[in-house]
Write a protein that holds these residues in place. Structure first.
Motif, mmCIF file in Angstrom:
data_model
loop_
_atom_site.group_PDB
_atom_site.id
_atom_site.type_symbol
_atom_site.label_atom_id
_atom_site.label_comp_id
_atom_site.label_asym_id
_atom_site.label_seq_id
_atom_site.Cartn_x
_atom_site.Cartn_y
_atom_site.Cartn_z
ATOM 1 N N CYS A 108 -19.708 -4.902 18.219
ATOM 2 C CA CYS A 108 -19.972 -6.442 17.695
ATOM 3 C C CYS A 108 -19.420 -6.922 17.236
ATOM 4 O O CYS A 108 -18.113 -6.957 17.245
ATOM 5 C CB CYS A 108 -20.677 -5.055 15.825
ATOM 6 N N MET A 110 -18.207 -9.316 13.132
ATOM 7 C CA MET A 110 -18.445 -9.273 12.130
ATOM 8 C C MET A 110 -18.338 -10.643 11.308
ATOM 9 O O MET A 110 -17.080 -10.889 11.440
ATOM 10 C CB MET A 110 -18.125 -8.793 10.432
ATOM 11 N N CYS A 121 -24.197 -9.015 10.401
ATOM 12 C CA CYS A 121 -23.046 -8.149 11.351
ATOM 13 C C CYS A 121 -23.903 -8.550 12.743
ATOM 14 O O CYS A 121 -25.168 -8.338 12.453
ATOM 15 C CB CYS A 121 -22.707 -7.196 11.439
ATOM 16 N N PHE A 175 -22.243 -0.824 14.421
ATOM 17 C CA PHE A 175 -23.070 -2.559 13.754
ATOM 18 C C PHE A 175 -22.561 -2.267 12.383
ATOM 19 O O PHE A 175 -22.701 -0.657 11.911
ATOM 20 C CB PHE A 175 -24.343 -1.945 14.367
ATOM 21 N N THR A 176 -22.330 -3.124 11.368
ATOM 22 C CA THR A 176 -22.014 -2.699 9.848
ATOM 23 C C THR A 176 -22.955 -3.899 9.459
ATOM 24 O O THR A 176 -22.305 -5.129 9.507
ATOM 25 C CB THR A 176 -20.588 -2.631 9.299
ATOM 26 N N GLY A 178 -23.875 -6.732 7.137
ATOM 27 C CA GLY A 178 -23.166 -7.157 6.167
ATOM 28 C C GLY A 178 -24.005 -7.567 4.892
ATOM 29 O O GLY A 178 -24.380 -6.336 4.475
#
Length: 207
Positions: A108, A110, A121, A175-176, A178
């Motif tokens: 991923c 960011m 992200c 995945f984080t 936003g």
């Protein structure tokens, strides 16, 4: 969503919606929407870091001097308007990402605005396809619209997946969400097919 909201004047009519259906109103205007209290000064660098073999950075001016490509991508906002047929000019984010040589576990990216403000992200393949744009419809992007450099997500992503004043692309292994992605509860920002279909119908009808 925003500290600065310009109403959409005179939206064109979309086809009638069934009860419960989402309505996206095509507009020729470009409403100003962003969370930051102030527009950052245009003197930052674009950094690619995180899970890469060689972290790299470029002045914004260096990115803007790269050979540009154009994309005709609609811009859809969750506030209910769509700007159709946008002609964006810039470079695919993949050029910068691949120059830093992503590590095997990177999945991923960011994307973060200058000043560590807004962040979004994207899956790595989507991030590569995104455009780092500095022109729209044959004119330089104005600062309030993300100039001098804006990350435009690929088609079928809501506008909040894009990032004005893009300054950093950080490769991650997972995945984080936003800021806004976490707030809306739809971190991947996929536009429903029925919304795409209805917007396309409005385009064909010329309203």
């Amino acid at each position: 969503m925003t500290s600065l909201l310009t109403p959409v004047p005179g939206p064109r009519r979309a086809p009638p919606a069934a009860p419960g259906e989402r309505i996206q109103r095509p507009t020729s205007e470009f409403p100003v929407l962003h969370l930051e209290p102030a527009i950052p000064a245009a003197d930052w660098e674009v950094v690619v870091d995180g899970m890469v073999a060689e972290p790299l950075s470029w002045p914004v001016s260096a990115v803007r001097s790269m050979v540009a490509e154009s994309r005709i991508w609609d811009l859809h906002c969750v506030w209910g308007w769509s700007k159709l047929g946008c002609v964006w000019e810039g470079v695919p984010a993949g050029r910068l990402i691949d120059a830093a040589r992503p590590l095997p576990g990177a999945a991923c990216v960011m994307a973060t605005a200058a000043g560590d403000g807004y962040a979004s992200c994207l899956m790595l393949h989507r991030a590569r396809r995104s455009l780092l744009a500095w022109r729209l419809d044959d004119a330089d992007l104005a600062p309030e619209h993300g100039g001098p450099l804006r990350l435009v997500p690929p088609p079928k992503k809501w506008g909040y997946k894009g990032v004005k004043w893009i300054s950093r692309l950080t490769l991650l292994d997972e995945f984080t969400p936003g800021f806004w992605e976490d707030a809306v509860g739809d971190p991947h920002g996929d536009i429903p097919n029925d919304v795409i279909d209805r917007t396309s119908a409005a385009r064909r009808r010329g309203n």
